[in-house]
Design a protein around this motif. Structure first.
Motif: not given
Length: 76
Positions: A2-3, A6, A28, A31-32, A34-37, A41, A73
């Motif tokens: 994601v980073k 971005d 995307y 994976v997002l 997985l980063e912010n739960k 998403t 989003y």
């Protein structure tokens, strides 16, 4: 991932979205998740991989990339 996405230049993100947006947008969002739960998403990421829905998401992502410089989003 994601980073890294971005941090791409705006025009390169636009090219990626236009060419591969239907697939990249769904991945995307997953994976997002997985980063912010954020469960929404994940749901939108999975929906974004279903062919008829992915077309709608692709259009939203192209418009969002042009206007905001990032994926939509679609979270309300």
């Amino acid at each position: 991932m994601v980073k890294a996405y971005d941090e791409l230049p705006w025009i390169l993100r636009l090219i990626v979205v236009i060419a591969f947006g239907a697939i990249v947008g769904g991945i995307y969002r997953i994976v997002l998740f997985l980063e912010n739960k954020n469960t929404k998403t994940l749901v939108f990421g999975i929906l974004g991989l279903i062919p008829p829905v992915s077309v709608v998401f692709w259009i939203a992502d192209v418009v969002a990339t042009i206007t905001k410089g990032k994926f939509a989003y679609l979270l309300g």
